[in-house]
Design a protein around this motif. Structure first.
Motif, short mmCIF file in Angstrom:
data_model
loop_
_atom_site.label_atom_id
_atom_site.label_comp_id
_atom_site.label_asym_id
_atom_site.label_seq_id
_atom_site.Cartn_x
_atom_site.Cartn_y
_atom_site.Cartn_z
N TYR A 134 0.85 -1.20 0.00
CA TYR A 134 0.00 0.00 0.00
C TYR A 134 0.89 1.25 0.00
CZ TYR A 134 -3.63 -3.33 1.36
OH TYR A 134 -4.51 -4.38 1.40
N PRO A 135 1.60 1.50 -1.10
CA PRO A 135 2.59 2.59 -1.10
C PRO A 135 1.98 3.98 -0.98
CG PRO A 135 2.30 1.69 -3.32
CD PRO A 135 1.56 0.77 -2.38
N HIS A 136 0.71 4.13 -1.33
CA HIS A 136 0.06 5.45 -1.28
C HIS A 136 -0.77 5.67 -0.02
CE1 HIS A 136 1.37 6.02 -5.40
NE2 HIS A 136 0.79 4.87 -5.73
N THR A 137 -0.93 4.63 0.77
CA THR A 137 -1.72 4.74 2.01
C THR A 137 -0.93 5.54 3.05
OG1 THR A 137 -2.99 2.72 1.67
CG2 THR A 137 -2.67 3.43 3.94
N PRO A 138 -1.50 6.60 3.60
CA PRO A 138 -0.74 7.48 4.49
C PRO A 138 -0.29 6.86 5.81
CG PRO A 138 -2.70 8.59 3.63
CD PRO A 138 -2.83 7.15 3.28
N TRP A 139 -1.09 5.95 6.39
CA TRP A 139 -0.79 5.46 7.74
C TRP A 139 -0.83 3.94 7.82
CZ3 TRP A 139 1.16 8.42 11.48
CH2 TRP A 139 1.00 9.80 11.37
N ILE A 140 0.13 3.41 8.58
CA ILE A 140 0.19 1.99 8.93
C ILE A 140 -0.19 1.87 10.41
CG2 ILE A 140 1.62 -0.09 8.99
CD1 ILE A 140 1.35 1.13 6.18
N PHE A 141 -1.20 1.05 10.70
CA PHE A 141 -1.63 0.82 12.08
C PHE A 141 -1.31 -0.62 12.43
CE2 PHE A 141 -5.62 0.15 14.93
CZ PHE A 141 -4.84 0.26 16.08
N TYR A 142 -0.26 -0.80 13.23
CA TYR A 142 0.10 -2.15 13.67
C TYR A 142 -0.60 -2.44 14.99
CZ TYR A 142 2.36 -6.29 15.30
OH TYR A 142 2.57 -7.56 15.76
N LEU A 143 -1.27 -3.61 15.05
CA LEU A 143 -1.94 -4.04 16.27
C LEU A 143 -1.63 -5.51 16.51
CD1 LEU A 143 -3.81 -3.24 18.60
CD2 LEU A 143 -5.76 -3.90 17.18
N THR A 144 -1.07 -5.81 17.66
CA THR A 144 -0.68 -7.17 18.00
C THR A 144 -1.88 -8.12 17.99
OG1 THR A 144 0.27 -8.57 19.74
CG2 THR A 144 -0.90 -6.61 20.45
N SER A 145 -1.62 -9.38 17.73
CA SER A 145 -2.69 -10.38 17.68
C SER A 145 -3.21 -10.74 19.07
CB SER A 145 -2.19 -11.65 16.99
OG SER A 145 -1.12 -12.22 17.71
N THR A 146 -2.63 -10.17 20.12
CA THR A 146 -3.14 -10.40 21.47
C THR A 146 -4.07 -9.26 21.91
OG1 THR A 146 -1.27 -9.31 22.55
CG2 THR A 146 -1.05 -11.66 22.11
N ALA A 147 -4.52 -8.45 20.97
CA ALA A 147 -5.37 -7.30 21.30
C ALA A 147 -6.64 -7.33 20.48
CB ALA A 147 -4.62 -6.00 21.05
N LEU A 148 -7.69 -6.71 21.03
CA LEU A 148 -8.97 -6.57 20.34
C LEU A 148 -9.34 -5.10 20.21
CD1 LEU A 148 -11.17 -9.29 22.10
CD2 LEU A 148 -10.33 -9.34 19.74
N ILE A 149 -9.96 -4.74 19.10
CA ILE A 149 -10.56 -3.41 18.95
C ILE A 149 -11.96 -3.49 19.56
CG2 ILE A 149 -11.33 -1.65 17.32
CD1 ILE A 149 -9.19 -2.70 15.37
N MET A 150 -12.15 -2.83 20.67
CA MET A 150 -13.41 -2.95 21.41
C MET A 150 -14.39 -1.82 21.12
SD MET A 150 -13.33 -5.80 23.00
CE MET A 150 -14.80 -5.57 24.00
#
Length: 322
Positions: A134-150
């Motif tokens: 994704y060379p044009h995507t402004p942001w990379i959001f890394y989230l570990t696999s031990t976490a949930l988006i609640m």
């Protein structure tokens, strides 16, 4: 008859005509008025030339239509059950679909980490991989696999990425590695100058949830972090301690870093080493991270995560998004 000599200069018998100072000033002003239009004309030509020169220079490329503003990256481990991985993927895709984000789920085994290097090091090349995809995507959001988006209701722009919002959250003049590191976060850093955001627990930088601005600086940063010397050094906390090392020893990294309160981006679900009460997950927070469950043989990430996974699905289904 010899000419008489005088001990001082003698006035000539033909003195130059008297010039009135006021008349001389008037003449100079008239001369300036005569050449002023030519000077203004030359100046105007220069401005027009610069305008067309700037207009003809190549503009910054615009992202292609449909480019996602954020790509969510989560590395998956072969040791995790298929059911566990499916839940993690479902959780990320739900949040991404709400806000037009992309998702990327590489395996920890996709990367050459060197012999004996912990699989957690895959965090770094996974982000570099996402930048390639994704060379044009402004942001990379890394989230570990031990976490949930609640709490998926807010996009990252509103939560943290907008510069003024970020400035209201930034923790400034704070030791990078608490409690007494002499290297501290910048106190006058502007939000638009930040390229890397994460949180901190009481032991150091908390890399389970990070935001990285895509671009040349990010490539430099990830390459420096993933340097073979760092991977082979046998840091106690692997890539986590390597990150703390480069942040403290490279001003070019520290100058792009913003720390935000832990519950904004990386709340911990239980009292574990490194956690503090103010960083503990509460209902309604964005992220619930079961920090350390993958490294502690006495803990089971899937079992610990099950109650909040059920709760997340209840909240999602209550919105009619199943």
């Amino acid at each position: 008859m010899p000419t008489m000599q005088f001990p001082y200069p003698r006035k000539t018998s033909h003195p130059p005509p008297y010039q009135n100072p006021r008349a001389s000033t008037f003449q100079r002003r008239r001369a300036l008025r005569n050449i002023a239009p030519y000077g203004l004309g030359i100046f105007a030509i220069i401005l027009v030339f610069l305008y067309f020169l700037r207009s003809s220079s190549p503009a910054a490329p615009r992202p292609p239509p449909g480019t996602p503003p954020v790509v969510i990256v989560t590395t998956l481990d072969a040791k995790q059950s298929e059911h566990y991985k499916a839940n993690i993927i479902e959780n990320r895709k739900d949040y991404a679909s709400r806000h037009g984000y992309a998702t990327f789920f590489p395996n920890t085994t996709d990367y050459d980490l060197m012999s004996g290097v912990p699989s957690s090091w895959s965090t770094v090349p996974s982000m570099r991989h996402a930048m390639t995809l994704y060379p044009h995507t402004p942001w990379i959001f890394y989230l570990t696999s031990t976490a949930l988006i609640m709490n998926p209701s807010q996009p990252l722009d509103a939560k943290i990425l907008e510069p003024r919002k970020l400035e209201s959250l930034m923790i400034v003049d704070r030791p990078v590695v608490p409690p007494d590191s002499v290297i501290k976060t910048f106190s006058h850093l502007k939000g638009e100058r930040v390229d890397f955001m994460l949180t901190q627990d009481k032991e150091g930088l908390a890399g389970g949830s990070m935001l990285l601005r895509n671009g040349e600086w990010a490539k430099f940063f990830l390459d420096a972090w993933y340097d073979p010397l760092h991977r082979s050094y046998n840091f106690q906390k692997a890539e986590g301690h390597a990150l703390e090392h480069i942040v403290q020893w490279h001003g070019t990294v520290l100058s792009k870093l913003a720390l935000v309160p832990q519950r904004v981006l990386n709340g911990y679900t239980k009292e574990v080493a490194g956690s503090e009460e103010e960083g503990r997950y509460q209902e309604g927070d964005f992220i619930a991270n079961f920090h350390g469950c993958a490294r502690d043989p006495k803990r089971d990430c899937e079992m610990e995560m099950k109650p909040l996974m059920v709760r997340w699905k209840e909240l999602r289904d209550g919105e009619g998004r199943r």
